[in-house]
Write an enzyme that holds these catalytic residues in place. Structure first.
Site, PDB file in Angstrom:
ATOM      1  N   LYS A   1       4.190  69.716 -31.168  1.00 13.76           N
ATOM      2  CA  LYS A   1       2.941  69.450 -31.959  1.00 13.76           C
ATOM      3  C   LYS A   1       2.447  68.230 -31.778  1.00 13.76           C
ATOM      4  O   LYS A   1       3.179  67.236 -31.710  1.00 13.76           O
ATOM      5  CB  LYS A   1       3.002  69.939 -33.143  1.00 13.76           C
TER       6      LYS A   1
ATOM      7  N   ARG B   1       5.917  84.638 -34.929  1.00  7.60           N
ATOM      8  CA  ARG B   1       5.655  85.903 -34.376  1.00  7.60           C
ATOM      9  C   ARG B   1       7.321  86.333 -33.836  1.00  7.60           C
ATOM     10  O   ARG B   1       7.491  87.705 -33.876  1.00  7.60           O
ATOM     11  CB  ARG B   1       4.714  86.090 -33.285  1.00  7.60           C
TER      12      ARG B   1
END
Length: 515
Positions: free
Chosen positions: A289, A363
């Site tokens: 990130k 996910r």
């Protein structure tokens, strides 16, 4: 945890640090809400006029403190805004009552006892005031007020520390001896205790909350409340073939876990499975990130915290439904052993996934947990996750998205969320977006089209839900962690988003209304 009592005393005779009354926004100025009659009488019927002189309007979130009149035992009156006067007397919206009670409770930080004389003539109103006050009286202080080792020996060895939340809420105007009121207050207390435990978990720094320690918290709660807990460690995950959870967690020194919590009721006719994303810290992995996006990533386990709190709440409330929670726990860290963009993982379902972006890790862990939950053939599955920034862009910071493989189930979840005061919005799963996840190497990729990214994530998860099982996905990326100033009963930091929705869903399921 703040204490909650149904007081038999009247507002005028209650000995407390403060009395809380409601004031609505009328056409010609503030209008006192039901419950404030005794307080108004002490002001010779001029309380509304006094509040207007002080600038109060009754707008939602507005709070005015003033010295109590001589006829009251409490020294301070706190008038809190409820918003517009309702069309029908006593028909105040439950969420308006929650927020008003929460606003007042926050303003009374440090007080020992406060009487809440807000509208409480119905069981529903009393429950809303109780929930709001208890949710508002929350503070995460576990890491504050420690010993100052640099202080002189003759000085105090400990800092004064933060003020503690309001210690006791005395609910006025209800019916203390009525079984329905007692049950409503007991429900509110149990529910909010678990929401606040979820908030504590979300706020705990990632050096102290990691997969193993989270699993330990769940195990301890299971023993306390009669919930069967099973923890799959790294060896068990390898043996079971949980490639998604292992792939996400392999870059961290502290290994992943899959935790199953099973609450069962001997007379249950339905089973509800809840699946929570539990990334205890998300660096993004190799797809690191950018600066400014890491500081709050301890909150990436908020979905697992919500599921954990909901299962424990169901057990404490003794709901006639089986509720199974699955906590998919991992740290997503970059290292020489971390999953790389381009790697292919073999999931628990047997499907292969090409990892195009290691920051789309939620996910992956959810996929394994969804497949495992589906094996038990529950009547419905709901997963909860801080899954995508795209959902925040679509719905903002206060609303979570609801996707499902069944339109009626999605509608039911949305209605439940709105009923309990958690803003949500039904979102589609457009079939055309599925093609973007086609992979030349694996069965599916973990990324698709950039536009509609939140919906793409939902389509990915749908691939791992068992055939014929109603499933819903709640993307709580926006409301799970509040970075701004507190408002209503919402604190800064972890919020406990989705817990109330899941618990109400469990209650409806117990009543035979799964949606």
């Amino acid at each position: 945890m703040t204490a909650l009592t149904l007081s038999t005393a009247g507002a005028a005779t209650l000995r407390a640090d403060a009395l809380v009354v409601g004031v609505a926004k009328g056409v010609k100025g503030p209008v006192l809400a039901p419950g404030s009659e005794a307080v108004d009488k002490a002001f010779d019927g001029k309380l509304a006029a006094v509040l207007a002189t002080l600038g109060a309007t009754g707008a939602e979130g507005e709070l005015t403190k003033l010295p109590a009149a001589s006829g009251l035992k409490a020294p301070v009156v706190v008038a809190v805004g409820l918003g517009p006067v309702p069309d029908k007397e006593d028909a105040y919206d439950a969420e308006a009552l929650r927020r008003a009670a929460g606003t007042a409770a926050r303003a009374l930080t440090g007080a020992k006892k406060a009487g809440f004389a807000l509208p409480a003539s119905s069981v529903e109103d009393a429950a809303a005031v109780a929930e709001g006050a208890l949710l508002g009286a929350y503070a995460f202080t576990a890491y504050q007020g420690g010993e100052n080792k640099l202080a002189p020996k003759d000085a105090k060895s400990k800092d004064s520390g933060p003020k503690l939340p309001l210690a006791e809420v005395a609910l006025l105007g209800a019916k203390p001896r009525d079984k329905a009121y007692k049950a409503a207050v007991e429900r509110a207390l149990a529910l909010v205790e678990e929401i606040n435990r979820a908030r504590d978990l979300i706020n705990t720094p990632p050096n102290d909350l990691y997969p193993e320690s989270f699993a330990a918290v769940a195990t301890a709660a299971g023993k306390e409340h009669g919930i069967k807990v099973q923890v799959l460690d790294e060896k068990a995950l390898v043996k079971g073939g949980y490639g998604g959870i292992l792939g996400v967690g392999q870059g961290a020194e502290r290994g992943p876990r899959l935790v199953k919590l099973a609450y069962t009721h001997p007379k249950a006719e339905k089973t509800l499975a809840l699946v929570g994303k539990g990334i205890t810290y998300d660096s993004g992995g190799i797809s690191l990130k950018p600066a400014g996006h890491n500081e709050t990533m301890k909150c990436d386990m908020a979905g697992a915290a919500a599921v954990f709190a909901a299962v424990v709440s169901a057990a404490r409330l003794g709901l006639r439904v089986n509720v199974t929670g699955w906590l998919a726990l991992a740290e997503n860290m970059p290292s020489g052993n971390a999953t790389r963009p381009g790697d292919v993982l073999r999931m628990y379902s047997g499907k292969t996934v090409e990892v195009l972006n290691t920051d789309a890790e939620g996910r992956l862990v959810l996929a394994d947990a969804l497949t495992r939950a589906s094996e038990e053939k529950p009547d419905a599955i709901v997963d909860v996750a801080t899954l995508t920034g795209a959902m925040v862009l679509a719905l903002g910071n206060r609303t979570f998205g609801v996707m499902a493989n069944d339109d009626a189930f999605r509608t039911s979840i949305h209605e439940i969320a709105e009923e309990v005061g958690e803003p949500s919005w039904p979102m589609p799963l457009p079939a055309d977006l599925r093609k973007g996840m086609d992979s030349p190497t694996a069965d599916i990729a973990n990324m698709g089209e950039r536009m509609g990214g939140g919906l793409v994530a939902g389509l990915f998860l749908k691939e791992f839900v068992g055939e014929g099982i109603a499933w819903a996905h709640l993307d709580i990326a926006g409301p799970a962690f509040h970075e701004g100033a507190p408002y209503g009963y919402t604190p800064k930091g972890g919020t406990g988003s989705a817990v109330r929705t899941l618990v109400r869903l469990a209650e409806r399921t117990a009543d035979g209304d799964l949606g």
